[in-house]
Motif scaffolding. Structure first.
Motif, PDB file in Angstrom:
ATOM      1  N   UNK A 122     -22.056  55.450  46.310  1.00 15.97           N
ATOM      2  CA  UNK A 122     -21.659  56.342  46.510  1.00 15.97           C
ATOM      3  C   UNK A 122     -20.222  56.092  45.927  1.00 15.97           C
ATOM      4  N   UNK A 123     -19.297  54.661  45.665  1.00 15.40           N
ATOM      5  CA  UNK A 123     -18.540  54.383  45.537  1.00 15.40           C
ATOM      6  C   UNK A 123     -17.225  55.223  43.354  1.00 15.40           C
ATOM      7  N   UNK A 124     -18.698  55.959  43.759  1.00 14.37           N
ATOM      8  CA  UNK A 124     -18.310  56.135  42.223  1.00 14.37           C
ATOM      9  C   UNK A 124     -17.566  57.384  42.237  1.00 14.37           C
ATOM     10  N   UNK A 125     -16.217  57.259  41.643  1.00 17.14           N
ATOM     11  CA  UNK A 125     -15.573  58.342  41.581  1.00 17.14           C
ATOM     12  C   UNK A 125     -15.941  59.118  40.251  1.00 17.14           C
ATOM     13  N   UNK A 126     -15.153  60.020  40.132  1.00 17.74           N
ATOM     14  CA  UNK A 126     -14.963  61.283  38.740  1.00 17.74           C
ATOM     15  C   UNK A 126     -13.510  60.643  38.231  1.00 17.74           C
ATOM     16  N   UNK A 127     -12.945  59.902  37.909  1.00 21.00           N
ATOM     17  CA  UNK A 127     -12.025  59.356  36.960  1.00 21.00           C
ATOM     18  C   UNK A 127     -11.667  58.384  37.346  1.00 21.00           C
ATOM     19  N   UNK A 128     -12.689  57.821  37.055  1.00 22.10           N
ATOM     20  CA  UNK A 128     -13.231  56.717  36.457  1.00 22.10           C
ATOM     21  C   UNK A 128     -12.843  56.111  35.009  1.00 22.10           C
ATOM     22  N   UNK A 129     -12.968  57.079  34.166  1.00 24.09           N
ATOM     23  CA  UNK A 129     -12.088  56.733  32.643  1.00 24.09           C
ATOM     24  C   UNK A 129     -10.798  56.715  33.056  1.00 24.09           C
ATOM     25  N   UNK A 130     -10.153  57.309  33.506  1.00 26.52           N
ATOM     26  CA  UNK A 130      -8.579  57.606  33.781  1.00 26.52           C
ATOM     27  C   UNK A 130      -7.967  55.812  34.341  1.00 26.52           C
ATOM     28  N   UNK A 131      -9.084  55.700  35.162  1.00 27.50           N
ATOM     29  CA  UNK A 131      -9.545  54.181  35.979  1.00 27.50           C
ATOM     30  C   UNK A 131      -8.890  52.937  34.705  1.00 27.50           C
ATOM     31  N   UNK A 132     -10.253  53.175  33.832  1.00 29.87           N
ATOM     32  CA  UNK A 132     -10.010  52.746  32.840  1.00 29.87           C
ATOM     33  C   UNK A 132      -8.956  52.301  32.126  1.00 29.87           C
ATOM     34  N   UNK A 133      -8.009  53.644  31.020  1.00 36.65           N
ATOM     35  CA  UNK A 133      -6.573  53.839  31.081  1.00 36.65           C
ATOM     36  C   UNK A 133      -5.694  52.566  30.989  1.00 36.65           C
ATOM     37  N   UNK A 134      -6.012  52.645  32.620  1.00 38.09           N
ATOM     38  CA  UNK A 134      -4.913  51.553  33.488  1.00 38.09           C
ATOM     39  C   UNK A 134      -5.355  49.879  33.944  1.00 38.09           C
ATOM     40  N   UNK A 135      -5.858  49.783  33.102  1.00 40.24           N
ATOM     41  CA  UNK A 135      -6.032  48.891  33.754  1.00 40.24           C
ATOM     42  C   UNK A 135      -6.530  47.641  32.790  1.00 40.24           C
TER      43      UNK A 135
END
Length: 132
Positions: free
Chosen positions: A50-63
């Motif tokens: 349930x903790x999955x979100x659609x913007x996971x690629x966007x998050x990865x860009x800012x890691x």
């Protein structure tokens, strides 16, 4: 609502989603492999998904884990004497992360905020169930 999040907030969200899922996974694996508890491990697995979100690629860009100022392990993180200590620490880690996500998503997505609130309350219930 639906304001664009800053790169710094994406970093906070990314770290907390990872922390949330990792904390749940530790407890899930103990319930699954040590306790052979299909029901609890299944509940934890569903909650983790349930903790999955659609913007996971966007998050990865800012890691930026390389430059994380608190990357080094602190002494209290190594202070575990048994599996109960590990379970408690990981439930607390997951609950705290769910709260951070719930609060930050109030700026961006009511749906995500409510989802992380739901996850947090389910974690409180599961913590009691696992530790009772």
């Amino acid at each position: 609502m639906n304001n664009q999040l800053s790169p710094e907030l994406y970093r906070v969200i990314d770290a907390n989603i990872n922390r949330l899922k990792e904390g749940i996974r530790v407890v899930e694996d103990i319930m699954r492999y040590k306790n052979n508890n299909k029901e609890l491990s299944h509940k934890l697995k569903n909650l983790r998904h349930m903790a999955d979100i659609q913007e996971s690629i966007e998050l990865l860009k800012h890691r930026d884990s390389v430059n994380d100022v608190l990357r080094q392990t602190i002494k209290s993180e190594m202070n575990r004497s048994n599996l109960t200590d590990i379970i408690i620490a990981n439930f607390k880690r997951a609950q705290e992360s769910a709260r951070v996500l719930e609060e930050l998503y109030k700026l961006h997505s009511e749906e995500y905020s409510e989802n992380f609130k739901h996850i947090r309350y389910e974690l409180y219930t599961l913590e009691k169930e696992v530790l009772s």
